[in-house]
Design a protein around this motif. Structure first.
Motif, PDB file in Angstrom:
ATOM      1  N   ALA A   1       0.842  -1.031   0.032  1.00 19.41           N
ATOM      2  CA  ALA A   1      -0.039   0.068  -0.100  1.00 19.41           C
ATOM      3  C   ALA A   1       0.909   1.381   0.116  1.00 19.41           C
ATOM      4  O   ALA A   1       2.022   1.266   0.130  1.00 19.41           O
ATOM      5  CB  ALA A   1      -0.812  -0.115   1.228  1.00 19.41           C
ATOM      6  N   GLY A   2       0.147   2.210  -0.161  1.00 22.30           N
ATOM      7  CA  GLY A   2       0.838   3.730  -0.117  1.00 22.30           C
ATOM      8  C   GLY A   2       0.176   4.851   0.354  1.00 22.30           C
ATOM      9  O   GLY A   2      -0.397   4.799   1.457  1.00 22.30           O
ATOM     10  N   HIS A   3      -0.298   5.754  -0.514  1.00 25.70           N
ATOM     11  CA  HIS A   3      -1.282   6.645  -0.414  1.00 25.70           C
ATOM     12  C   HIS A   3      -1.003   7.780   0.695  1.00 25.70           C
ATOM     13  O   HIS A   3      -1.135   9.079   0.429  1.00 25.70           O
ATOM     14  CB  HIS A   3      -2.742   6.099   0.067  1.00 25.70           C
ATOM     15  CG  HIS A   3      -3.867   6.995   0.029  1.00 25.70           C
ATOM     16  ND1 HIS A   3      -3.793   7.832  -1.219  1.00 25.70           N
ATOM     17  CD2 HIS A   3      -4.711   7.226   0.709  1.00 25.70           C
ATOM     18  CE1 HIS A   3      -5.060   8.680  -0.875  1.00 25.70           C
ATOM     19  NE2 HIS A   3      -5.567   8.218   0.232  1.00 25.70           N
ATOM     20  N   PHE A   4      -0.389   7.591   1.896  1.00 22.75           N
ATOM     21  CA  PHE A   4      -0.111   8.433   2.744  1.00 22.75           C
ATOM     22  C   PHE A   4       1.102   9.346   2.644  1.00 22.75           C
ATOM     23  O   PHE A   4       1.420  10.110   3.735  1.00 22.75           O
ATOM     24  CB  PHE A   4      -0.362   7.850   4.314  1.00 22.75           C
ATOM     25  CG  PHE A   4      -1.720   7.450   4.399  1.00 22.75           C
ATOM     26  CD1 PHE A   4      -2.816   7.985   3.832  1.00 22.75           C
ATOM     27  CD2 PHE A   4      -1.947   6.665   5.443  1.00 22.75           C
ATOM     28  CE1 PHE A   4      -4.200   7.422   4.170  1.00 22.75           C
ATOM     29  CE2 PHE A   4      -3.251   6.069   5.671  1.00 22.75           C
ATOM     30  CZ  PHE A   4      -4.344   6.974   5.193  1.00 22.75           C
ATOM     31  N   HIS A   5       2.068   8.907   1.946  1.00 23.83           N
ATOM     32  CA  HIS A   5       3.251   9.619   1.507  1.00 23.83           C
ATOM     33  C   HIS A   5       4.272   9.578   2.648  1.00 23.83           C
ATOM     34  O   HIS A   5       4.828  10.862   3.183  1.00 23.83           O
ATOM     35  CB  HIS A   5       2.944  11.196   1.109  1.00 23.83           C
ATOM     36  CG  HIS A   5       2.245  11.100  -0.182  1.00 23.83           C
ATOM     37  ND1 HIS A   5       1.764  12.456  -0.608  1.00 23.83           N
ATOM     38  CD2 HIS A   5       1.621  10.302  -1.008  1.00 23.83           C
ATOM     39  CE1 HIS A   5       1.096  12.172  -1.724  1.00 23.83           C
ATOM     40  NE2 HIS A   5       0.744  11.027  -1.907  1.00 23.83           N
ATOM     41  N   GLY A   6       3.795   8.741   3.504  1.00 26.08           N
ATOM     42  CA  GLY A   6       4.883   8.695   4.886  1.00 26.08           C
ATOM     43  C   GLY A   6       4.396   9.612   5.845  1.00 26.08           C
ATOM     44  O   GLY A   6       4.936   9.799   6.974  1.00 26.08           O
TER      45      GLY A   6
END
Length: 291
Positions: free
Chosen positions: A218-223
């Protein structure tokens, strides 16, 4: 009184230093490695996972990024979505084409949707034929497109790409996902093969594990945009604060989710203590203690 004279200049200097540091970080990615073992895996693989490029390029036509990926000698690359920025008047596919064209000179590529790809599809009155052009590029460069679809890789790995409905991207209070939502879109998880799931939002680990994903990417939250040691990411694009799942590796019922911190930014063009990230996953056969 005299001490107060220095407050505004000091704050200005601090802010300027922060912006310079942010710019430096945005231009310097890191490569981070995770090892996954499973009895379902028949032989070792190296997998590179990329997410949230958002039109960012590291060097001309992303050559700096591509060369570093080549050094890892991946068996295949998984893209977790959002290679572009889907905003009216700003959307384009030049960086996306540079990325996938370069990656296909290295190894097979599998592409799952993020919310920006889905926006191109849903809002075609705003983006014209951009989604059709995106699909044409995937065909041209022989990228396997996993839009609510699955593919078997050899005899031991299955990769599935889930399209997430807009309700799950809703700001602040997203809907609650259950495993049956995934099953309606993808069918049942493969119990014999090592099941990889590309699902852009990391908020639903319970559903992903319950469906049967051995590994979710997953990703989406830019860390979390800004990362604070000990606290993690500060803010998501959905204006949620201090969520643990902004980046990193998480476990649920012996199933794993890796959340990439992404490569680019949009809207909030800041990264601090949060360099862009290339995720390398080493898949290996689990060896029993009895040999």
């Amino acid at each position: 009184m005299k001490a107060g004279i220095w407050i505004l200049p000091a704050l200005a200097a601090f802010g300027a230093g922060g912006l310079l540091r942010s710019q430096y970080e945005r231009d310097h990615f890191v490569v981070e490695e995770t090892w996954i073992r499973s009895p379902k895996i028949k032989r070792g693989r190296t997998v590179v996972f990329l997410t949230d490029l958002h039109d960012k390029e590291f060097g001309e036509k992303n050559q700096r990024l591509l060369e570093r990926i080549r050094q890892e000698q991946p068996d295949f690359v998984l893209i977790g979505g959002d290679t572009m920025v889907a905003k009216p008047g700003l959307a384009g596919l030049k960086a996306t084409e540079h990325l996938i064209a370069g990656l296909r000179q290295i190894c097979p590529v599998y592409y799952g949707n993020g919310n920006h790809e889905q926006r191109l599809y849903r809002e075609q009155e705003s983006y014209g034929k951009l989604y059709q052009e995106f699909c044409r590029l995937l065909i041209q460069y022989q990228v396997t497109y996993l839009s609510d679809a699955s593919v078997e890789v050899d005899e031991d790995i299955r990769i599935s790409g889930l399209n997430i409905a807009p309700v799950y991207y809703r700001d602040v209070f997203p809907g609650k996902m259950d495993p049956e939502y995934i099953a309606r879109h993808l069918g049942r998880a493969d119990k014999e093969r090592f099941q990889i799931l590309l699902s852009h939002s990391p908020l639903f680990l319970d559903a992903y594990a319950g469906w049967g994903a051995d590994l979710t990417l997953a990703g989406h939250f830019h860390g979390g945009t800004v990362r604070i040691p000990g606290l993690g990411g500060v803010m998501t694009p959905q204006y949620q604060f201090f969520l643990p799942c902004c980046g990193g590796t998480f476990e649920k019922d012996r199933r794993t989710m890796i959340v990439g911190r992404g490569l680019g930014t949009h809207s909030i063009n800041i990264r601090f203590c949060n360099k862009p990230q290339v995720v390398v996953v080493r898949l290996n056969k689990e060896v029993s203690q009895n040999g």
